[in-house]
Design a protein around this motif. Structure first.
Motif, mmCIF file in Angstrom:
data_model
loop_
_atom_site.group_PDB
_atom_site.id
_atom_site.type_symbol
_atom_site.label_atom_id
_atom_site.label_comp_id
_atom_site.label_asym_id
_atom_site.label_seq_id
_atom_site.Cartn_x
_atom_site.Cartn_y
_atom_site.Cartn_z
ATOM 1 N N LEU A 1 4.989 -20.142 39.999
ATOM 2 C CA LEU A 1 4.560 -20.678 38.977
ATOM 3 C C LEU A 1 3.965 -19.487 38.092
ATOM 4 N N PHE A 2 3.581 -18.395 38.762
ATOM 5 C CA PHE A 2 3.084 -17.407 38.006
ATOM 6 C C PHE A 2 4.291 -16.638 37.370
ATOM 7 N N ASP A 3 5.357 -16.448 38.216
ATOM 8 C CA ASP A 3 6.732 -15.715 37.753
ATOM 9 C C ASP A 3 7.341 -16.791 36.636
ATOM 10 N N MET A 4 7.136 -17.997 36.719
ATOM 11 C CA MET A 4 7.545 -18.995 35.750
ATOM 12 C C MET A 4 6.736 -18.831 34.233
ATOM 13 N N LEU A 5 5.448 -18.934 34.523
ATOM 14 C CA LEU A 5 4.701 -18.816 33.360
ATOM 15 C C LEU A 5 4.726 -17.440 32.807
ATOM 16 N N PHE A 6 4.641 -16.216 33.469
ATOM 17 C CA PHE A 6 4.944 -14.821 32.998
ATOM 18 C C PHE A 6 6.173 -14.728 32.111
ATOM 19 N N SER A 7 7.184 -15.271 32.605
ATOM 20 C CA SER A 7 8.510 -15.248 31.970
ATOM 21 C C SER A 7 8.811 -15.791 30.658
ATOM 22 N N ILE A 8 7.438 -16.833 30.300
ATOM 23 C CA ILE A 8 7.673 -17.199 28.877
ATOM 24 C C ILE A 8 7.236 -16.203 27.821
ATOM 25 N N GLU A 9 8.142 -15.779 26.866
ATOM 26 C CA GLU A 9 7.758 -14.950 26.039
ATOM 27 C C GLU A 9 6.913 -14.915 24.923
ATOM 28 N N LYS A 10 7.074 -16.216 24.518
ATOM 29 C CA LYS A 10 6.212 -16.407 23.213
ATOM 30 C C LYS A 10 4.911 -16.974 23.722
ATOM 31 N N PRO A 11 3.777 -16.439 23.355
ATOM 32 C CA PRO A 11 2.527 -16.679 23.544
ATOM 33 C C PRO A 11 2.277 -18.217 23.384
ATOM 34 N N ARG A 12 2.556 -18.630 22.177
ATOM 35 C CA ARG A 12 2.321 -20.022 21.913
ATOM 36 C C ARG A 12 2.952 -21.099 22.824
ATOM 37 N N GLU A 13 4.138 -20.700 23.083
ATOM 38 C CA GLU A 13 4.790 -21.441 24.284
ATOM 39 C C GLU A 13 4.158 -21.610 25.478
ATOM 40 N N LEU A 14 3.619 -20.377 25.746
ATOM 41 C CA LEU A 14 2.985 -20.223 27.154
ATOM 42 C C LEU A 14 1.691 -21.108 27.197
ATOM 43 N N ILE A 15 0.830 -20.985 26.048
ATOM 44 C CA ILE A 15 -0.300 -21.848 25.991
ATOM 45 C C ILE A 15 -0.053 -23.616 25.906
ATOM 46 N N ASP A 16 1.124 -23.904 25.227
ATOM 47 C CA ASP A 16 1.540 -25.057 25.210
ATOM 48 C C ASP A 16 1.642 -25.607 26.475
ATOM 49 N N THR A 17 2.352 -24.755 27.188
ATOM 50 C CA THR A 17 2.746 -25.319 28.731
ATOM 51 C C THR A 17 1.512 -25.346 29.737
ATOM 52 N N THR A 18 0.563 -24.434 29.266
ATOM 53 C CA THR A 18 -0.659 -24.521 30.430
ATOM 54 C C THR A 18 -1.350 -25.639 30.011
ATOM 55 N N MET A 19 -1.322 -26.144 28.828
ATOM 56 C CA MET A 19 -2.060 -27.258 28.334
ATOM 57 C C MET A 19 -1.509 -28.544 28.896
ATOM 58 N N ALA A 20 -0.146 -28.824 28.904
ATOM 59 C CA ALA A 20 0.527 -29.950 28.934
ATOM 60 C C ALA A 20 0.600 -30.258 30.355
ATOM 61 N N GLY A 21 0.279 -28.945 31.373
ATOM 62 C CA GLY A 21 0.302 -29.504 32.938
ATOM 63 C C GLY A 21 1.883 -29.301 33.272
ATOM 64 N N ILE A 22 2.219 -29.082 34.620
ATOM 65 C CA ILE A 22 3.398 -29.171 35.072
ATOM 66 C C ILE A 22 3.686 -30.075 36.242
ATOM 67 N N GLN A 23 4.589 -30.877 36.077
ATOM 68 C CA GLN A 23 4.998 -31.805 37.100
ATOM 69 C C GLN A 23 5.925 -31.071 38.140
ATOM 70 N N LYS A 24 5.795 -31.852 39.454
ATOM 71 C CA LYS A 24 6.524 -31.286 40.439
ATOM 72 C C LYS A 24 7.930 -31.230 40.283
ATOM 73 N N SER A 25 8.464 -32.264 39.859
ATOM 74 C CA SER A 25 9.906 -32.217 39.355
ATOM 75 C C SER A 25 10.350 -31.105 38.575
ATOM 76 N N GLU A 26 9.559 -30.489 37.955
ATOM 77 C CA GLU A 26 10.013 -29.223 37.030
ATOM 78 C C GLU A 26 10.076 -27.932 38.081
ATOM 79 N N LEU A 27 9.826 -27.925 39.248
ATOM 80 C CA LEU A 27 10.018 -26.957 40.255
ATOM 81 C C LEU A 27 11.264 -27.093 40.923
ATOM 82 N N PRO A 28 11.749 -26.041 41.473
ATOM 83 C CA PRO A 28 12.795 -26.236 42.394
ATOM 84 C C PRO A 28 12.347 -26.156 43.761
ATOM 85 N N GLU A 29 13.310 -26.610 44.737
ATOM 86 C CA GLU A 29 12.717 -26.614 46.138
ATOM 87 C C GLU A 29 12.290 -25.145 46.636
#
Length: 407
Positions: free
Chosen positions: A105-133
């Motif tokens: 999750l850290f690597d995924m979030l840090f890879s988001i280059e646009k700060p606004r996109e990062l903030i929106d992602t943290t606010m929306a939450g993350i589903q387990k289905s969005e993660l790989p095995e």
């Protein structure tokens, strides 16, 4: 340097306000998990956004500068180190059960280059289905659950009043009642420490998110340059109010009294501003159901220590005493009719946002209360709220003033 924050009343002409436009976090609400996320229903996002945009435009037409929480937070991530620190704090507070997921999750979030996109992602939450095995190395990874989120959404964010409150030239950065809302104050921490508007202003913090007792902004009302009201409620502890009072009095801004309103612990009265708001110099909305059992305590600035006492007399008498008025008018939600009052209070009929003395923003649906406000000489600006109100909050709940003209 002129402070970017100036709130010494509830009714001074509103100049700058912070909102949050509802986002994908509302689409992550599910019927089975509404209660821990503090929702009773699921708003329709598209309509909620239209209603919120109408609210924002209503304010702009009145000359109010509208800032958005998500944009302020994004601009606060000014370099890679701050971004990294923010993500680490966010993940540490996200209650992630699966140890193996944190690094991904850290690597995924840090890879988001646009700060606004990062903030929106943290606010929306993350589903387990969005993660790989992910390789399972820990018991917590192996023992799976049916819970769909690896990180919960933050659907209450559009109630910007609560995570932090502007008081005088400072901020009460609050310790939230529910675990699900505690991460919300992290955005405030980064905004006031790193946003260009605030980082050099040395903003005083009169409450800390690291405190061990809870307080929320819906319980904090600035009645005058001398008087603050704070609700003892489902969301705010008695102990927190005394801590807040001590810190405010230290700042020498002119505040002399904190009135603690004991409104009980019921969800329907979750904050003081759901049952009591100020609409003019001498006029207040109130939900009649709280009047009979309401107890008020005063915390005053003494020469050596706080002076604390229980107030006696009617609410009108107490307000007149501390606001130095000859009389006050209490405008009762639902016109005092118990059925109408209960219905319209549930739909935030008492939760008005004053944008100038005697001028407020209200939901259009609370027709009986609105008529009573008009009869009392209050100018109303109506906004729709059929979807926004499903989160149990009105115009005051959805707004955090940064700057009001002094009165």
């Amino acid at each position: 340097m002129k402070s970017p924050l100036n709130v010494f009343s509830e009714i001074g002409k509103l100049k700058t306000v912070m909102l949050h436009r509802p986002g994908k976090e509302l689409e992550n609400l599910m019927p089975d998990y509404l209660e821990p996320l503090l929702f009773d229903d699921i708003p329709f996002l598209e309509q909620a956004q239209k209603e919120h945009d109408f609210f924002a435009e209503t304010l702009r037409k009145k000359g109010v500068e509208v800032l958005y929480l998500e944009e302020l937070a994004a601009v606060s991530l000014t370099d890679a180190d701050i971004k990294k620190q923010f993500i680490h704090e966010y993940l540490n507070e996200a209650d992630i059960k699966e140890e193996g997921a944190k690094q991904y999750l850290f690597d995924m979030l840090f890879s988001i280059e646009k700060p606004r996109e990062l903030i929106d992602t943290t606010m929306a939450g993350i589903q387990k289905s969005e993660l790989p095995e992910i390789e399972k190395k820990h018991l917590s990874d192996l023992v799976s659950s049916d819970y769909p989120f690896i990180i919960d959404p933050m659907p209450n964010l559009y109630f910007t009043r609560d995570p932090f409150a502007t008081i005088g030239h400072g901020v009460s950065l609050n310790r939230m009642y529910s675990v699900t809302r505690r991460r919300e104050t992290l955005y405030g921490k980064y905004i006031f420490n790193h946003h260009p508007m605030f980082k050099d202003a040395d903003i005083p913090m009169v409450y800390s998110r690291n405190e061990n007792t809870r307080i929320e902004g819906g319980d904090e009302l600035i009645l005058s340059k001398k008087v603050i009201a704070v609700g003892i409620s489902q969301r705010t502890d008695i102990v927190s109010i005394e801590k807040l009072a001590r810190n405010i009095f230290k700042e020498e801004w002119g505040f002399e009294h904190v009135l603690a309103f004991d409104i009980g612990q019921e969800r329907k009265f979750m904050h003081l501003d759901t049952v009591f708001t100020m609409v003019d110099y001498d006029k207040f909305t109130i939900h009649p159901e709280i009047e009979g059992d309401l107890t008020v305590y005063s915390i005053s600035k003494g020469t050596k220590d706080l002076v604390i006492s229980k107030e006696t007399g009617t609410l009108e008498h107490i307000l007149c005493k501390y606001l130095e008025l000859d009389s006050v008018s209490l405008i009762r939600c639902g016109g005092g009719n118990i059925t109408a009052a209960a219905r319209e209070q549930w739909n935030d009929g008492s939760n008005t946002l004053a944008i100038a003395p005697g001028e407020v923003v209200v939901y259009d649906r609370n027709t009986i209360t609105n008529k009573k406000l008009e009869e009392a000489g209050i100018k109303l600006n109506y906004i729709p709220g059929s979807e926004l109100v499903r989160g149990r909050g009105g115009p005051r709940c959805m707004s955090m003033p940064f700057y009001r003209e002094d009165i």
